[in-house]
Design a protein around this motif. Structure first.
Motif, mmCIF file in Angstrom:
data_model
loop_
_atom_site.group_PDB
_atom_site.id
_atom_site.type_symbol
_atom_site.label_atom_id
_atom_site.label_comp_id
_atom_site.label_asym_id
_atom_site.label_seq_id
_atom_site.Cartn_x
_atom_site.Cartn_y
_atom_site.Cartn_z
ATOM 1 N N ALA A 265 0.807 -1.216 0.000
ATOM 2 C CA ALA A 265 0.000 0.000 0.000
ATOM 3 C C ALA A 265 0.841 1.267 0.000
ATOM 4 N N VAL A 266 2.094 1.168 0.461
ATOM 5 C CA VAL A 266 2.895 2.388 0.633
ATOM 6 C C VAL A 266 4.271 2.322 -0.025
ATOM 7 N N VAL A 267 4.623 1.199 -0.613
ATOM 8 C CA VAL A 267 5.977 1.059 -1.144
ATOM 9 C C VAL A 267 6.267 2.072 -2.253
ATOM 10 N N GLU A 268 5.284 2.354 -3.103
ATOM 11 C CA GLU A 268 5.517 3.278 -4.217
ATOM 12 C C GLU A 268 5.604 4.732 -3.748
ATOM 13 N N PRO A 269 4.680 5.234 -2.902
ATOM 14 C CA PRO A 269 4.851 6.620 -2.434
ATOM 15 C C PRO A 269 6.133 6.808 -1.618
ATOM 16 N N THR A 270 6.564 5.777 -0.897
ATOM 17 C CA THR A 270 7.822 5.903 -0.156
ATOM 18 C C THR A 270 8.992 5.968 -1.123
ATOM 19 N N ARG A 271 8.933 5.166 -2.191
ATOM 20 C CA ARG A 271 9.991 5.191 -3.210
ATOM 21 C C ARG A 271 10.086 6.572 -3.843
ATOM 22 N N GLN A 272 8.940 7.164 -4.155
ATOM 23 C CA GLN A 272 8.934 8.491 -4.773
ATOM 24 C C GLN A 272 9.503 9.543 -3.829
ATOM 25 N N LEU A 273 9.204 9.408 -2.534
ATOM 26 C CA LEU A 273 9.729 10.358 -1.557
ATOM 27 C C LEU A 273 11.249 10.235 -1.442
ATOM 28 N N VAL A 274 11.736 8.991 -1.445
ATOM 29 C CA VAL A 274 13.187 8.770 -1.408
ATOM 30 C C VAL A 274 13.845 9.383 -2.638
ATOM 31 N N GLN A 275 13.250 9.184 -3.797
ATOM 32 C CA GLN A 275 13.810 9.720 -5.043
ATOM 33 C C GLN A 275 13.847 11.242 -5.013
ATOM 34 N N THR A 276 12.784 11.862 -4.506
ATOM 35 C CA THR A 276 12.741 13.322 -4.402
ATOM 36 C C THR A 276 13.876 13.837 -3.521
#
Length: 374
Positions: A126-137
């Protein structure tokens, strides 16, 4: 594409109808409801699995739902590659990075903390993708922030976020990507000047080694993490590192070192287990009792069951993945005692909860326990 998407669904133990229902709910949570009916969506997914239909705009939702990349779901070649947009020039990136203020960094940390809470309750997919995007940012910002104090403060949040994302990815079964994210967390921890962040990232990274059956390497890594921590970190983290070491020793078959590490964890655990300064840590008497049971179960000790049952009674309802792990450990202990019916009952409960949170890692543990009982 056919087998990869179907395999992902089978790994979670979902029917087509359950998959469609979960996809609809995920889309609603994202604020973009799916217009297709449940029956239509179920047929679409079936067609995708058979290669009769391309995922189209459902691709990102399916990736998030299963916690896998487009490549892992077989979507990589489903449409021709498009020409990427030119990267922003250096001046624009520097201007963007100059907006990184203490207030902005605090906002980023709040986002990480929120994702951590959701991960615990809903599971990694449920959260792996938004966390990945935050790390990338934050990685992009780090590449263009040059003020020393700002870089250090941003590195603190990046290390925390990357370690969280690594743990989420590890739960989806992608050990290699988790290893890479833990390396990002370690590098950021070094730049932040925070030995606690570095030691924690190293301690978590150890679990990837356990998952690929390299227990001796795991022992070396967690011992190195304890050396990094030394007396420069909080007692709470010291206790956590001792408990992690006990798990590595148990996997390596070193019962004596395992018991010594568990005793050290108990001695180090402070009475005040407030984790405000270390939000990435959740450790108290309940957590440690659960951990002790898990480790002793791996050693095949009968006393493990008592610790596990006590921990199960005290488990908060929001700790779904932890509860799955507990049921798995109890199944293992009951199986060792010859209580096959009880072991199977707890294994089934563990499987149900692991599927609920999308934890491929826990599902693999459950299957291993059930295979041993068979």
């Amino acid at each position: 594409m056919t087998s990869a998407l179907r395999d992902a669904r089978d790994a979670h133990g979902w029917t087509l109808a359950q998959t469609a229902a979960r996809l609809i709910k995920l889309a609603e949570n994202r604020g973009a409801p799916i217009s297709a009916s449940h029956a239509s969506l179920r047929q679409m997914i079936s067609d995708m699995e058979r290669g009769r239909r391309k995922p189209g705009h459902y691709k990102p939702l399916l990736c998030d739902l299963f916690g896998r990349t487009p490549d892992e779901l077989g979507f990589a070649d489903e449409e021709p590659a498009t020409t990427s947009l030119p990267a922003a020039n250096l001046g624009e990136m520097l201007t963007r990075a100059s907006a990184v203020t203490p207030s902005a960094i605090a906002d980023l940390q709040r986002q990480v903390d929120g994702l951590r809470t959701l991960d615990r309750q809903l599971g990694s997919p449920a959260v792996v993708e938004p966390t990945r995007q935050l790390v990338q940012t934050m990685q992009e910002l780090m590449a263009h922030v040059f003020a020393g104090g700002t870089r250090e403060a941003l590195a603190v949040v990046l290390s925390d976020a990357a370690a969280l994302n690594a743990w989420q990815v590890l739960n989806t079964g992608d050990v290699r990507r988790a290893w890479e994210l833990h390396n990002i967390a370690r590098t950021a921890g070094l730049e932040s000047g925070r030995p606690d962040l570095l030691a924690h990232a190293m301690g978590e990274q150890m679990y990837g080694l356990l998952d690929i059956d390299r227990p001796q390497d795991a022992v070396h890594l967690v011992e190195a993490a304890r050396e990094v921590a030394s007396n420069r970190v909080s007692p709470l983290l010291v206790a956590w590192l001792h408990a992690a070491a006990a798990e590595a020793y148990a996997a390596a078959g070193d019962a004596s070192s395992c018991r010594s590490a568990l005793e050290a964890a108990s001695r180090a655990l402070p009475r005040d287990t407030d984790n405000t300064a270390t939000p990435y840590l959740s450790l108290d008497e309940w957590h440690l009792e659960r951990w002790r049971g898990n480790v002793l179960a791996k050693l095949g000790e009968s006393s493990a069951l008592d610790s596990l049952m006590v921990a199960l009674e005290r488990t908060p309802s929001t700790y779904v993945r932890a509860t799955a792990s507990l049921h798995c450990d109890i199944a293992q202990s009951l199986g060792a005692r010859g209580d096959r019916p009880g072991a199977l009952r707890h294994a089934q409960q563990a499987r149900t909860l692991a599927r609920q949170t999308g934890s491929i890692r826990q599902l693999r543990r459950v299957e291993a326990v059930m295979k041993r009982m068979a």
